[in-house]
Design a protein around this motif. Structure first.
Motif, PDB file in Angstrom:
ATOM      1  N   CYS A  96       0.748  -1.360   0.050  1.00 57.90           N
ATOM      2  CA  CYS A  96      -0.069  -0.046  -0.084  1.00 57.90           C
ATOM      3  C   CYS A  96       0.700   1.234  -0.019  1.00 57.90           C
ATOM      4  CB  CYS A  96      -0.803   0.030   1.357  1.00 57.90           C
ATOM      5  SG  CYS A  96      -2.281   1.444   1.388  1.00 57.90           S
ATOM      6  N   SER A  99       3.189   2.925  -4.152  1.00 61.03           N
ATOM      7  CA  SER A  99       2.709   3.939  -4.491  1.00 61.03           C
ATOM      8  C   SER A  99       3.086   5.316  -3.781  1.00 61.03           C
ATOM      9  CB  SER A  99       1.069   4.007  -4.563  1.00 61.03           C
ATOM     10  OG  SER A  99       0.688   3.686  -3.372  1.00 61.03           O
ATOM     11  N   GLU A 145       0.349   9.898  -0.957  1.00 60.58           N
ATOM     12  CA  GLU A 145      -1.043  10.405  -0.984  1.00 60.58           C
ATOM     13  C   GLU A 145      -2.016  10.060  -2.035  1.00 60.58           C
ATOM     14  OE1 GLU A 145       2.281  12.068  -4.010  1.00 60.58           O
ATOM     15  OE2 GLU A 145       2.113  11.748  -1.881  1.00 60.58           O
ATOM     16  N   ASP A 146      -1.508   8.850  -2.676  1.00 55.28           N
ATOM     17  CA  ASP A 146      -2.460   7.991  -3.573  1.00 55.28           C
ATOM     18  C   ASP A 146      -3.058   7.008  -2.977  1.00 55.28           C
ATOM     19  OD1 ASP A 146      -1.659   9.805  -5.611  1.00 55.28           O
ATOM     20  OD2 ASP A 146      -0.048   8.773  -6.294  1.00 55.28           O
ATOM     21  N   THR A 147      -2.886   6.566  -1.587  1.00 50.33           N
ATOM     22  CA  THR A 147      -3.335   5.461  -0.905  1.00 50.33           C
ATOM     23  C   THR A 147      -4.914   5.793  -0.416  1.00 50.33           C
ATOM     24  OG1 THR A 147      -2.460   6.253   1.081  1.00 50.33           O
ATOM     25  CG2 THR A 147      -1.015   4.908  -0.307  1.00 50.33           C
ATOM     26  N   SER A 156      -4.606   8.045   2.685  1.00 55.90           N
ATOM     27  CA  SER A 156      -4.600   9.382   2.441  1.00 55.90           C
ATOM     28  C   SER A 156      -6.194  10.185   2.289  1.00 55.90           C
ATOM     29  CB  SER A 156      -3.783   9.821   1.446  1.00 55.90           C
ATOM     30  OG  SER A 156      -3.469  11.308   1.060  1.00 55.90           O
ATOM     31  N   TYR A 157      -6.775   9.306   1.365  1.00 55.08           N
ATOM     32  CA  TYR A 157      -8.117   9.628   0.963  1.00 55.08           C
ATOM     33  C   TYR A 157      -9.028   9.675   1.938  1.00 55.08           C
ATOM     34  CZ  TYR A 157     -12.700   9.781  -1.432  1.00 55.08           C
ATOM     35  OH  TYR A 157     -13.987  10.330  -1.489  1.00 55.08           O
TER      36      TYR A 157
END
Length: 110
Positions: free
Chosen positions: A5, A9, A12-14, A17-18
């Motif tokens: 995870c 990547s 900020e693209d995980t 982060s979202y």
């Protein structure tokens, strides 16, 4: 959480982060918990429940949560205006995550 995870990547693209982007802010979790507890709440009721929040901050927090589709805003065409807030189905799915954070905090409070 798997190492893939983070390793494969940018952070900020995980999903982490979202999720954090949806709940970060001083009052977002308080608003979500208030709506969980009381189901349908009007603006001034939220201000009374969250005693330290200003009018402006509550207003912007509600707009952000609505834009993220976590809460629903129902406006009734009457005088004086009546607006009620409630959790959406999407918002309800976030509550177990917040509950887990609360449990962890209670177990690890120093």
């Amino acid at each position: 959480m798997s190492a893939d995870c983070i390793v494969n990547s940018a952070l900020e693209d995980t999903g982490f982060s979202y999720t954090l982007s949806l709940i970060q802010g001083k009052y977002k979790m308080s608003v979500l918990y208030t709506l969980t507890e009381f189901k349908v709440v009007r603006f001034n009721e939220l201000r009374r429940y969250i005693k330290t929040i200003s009018f402006k901050t509550l207003s912007s927090t509600l707009k952000e949560l609505e834009a993220d589709q976590l809460i629903h805003r129902e406006e009734y065409p009457q005088i004086p205006p009546k607006v009620e807030y409630s959790l959406t189905k999407r918002g309800e799915t976030l509550i177990p995550v917040l509950d887990a954070m609360c449990t962890w905090g209670e177990q690890n409070r120093i």
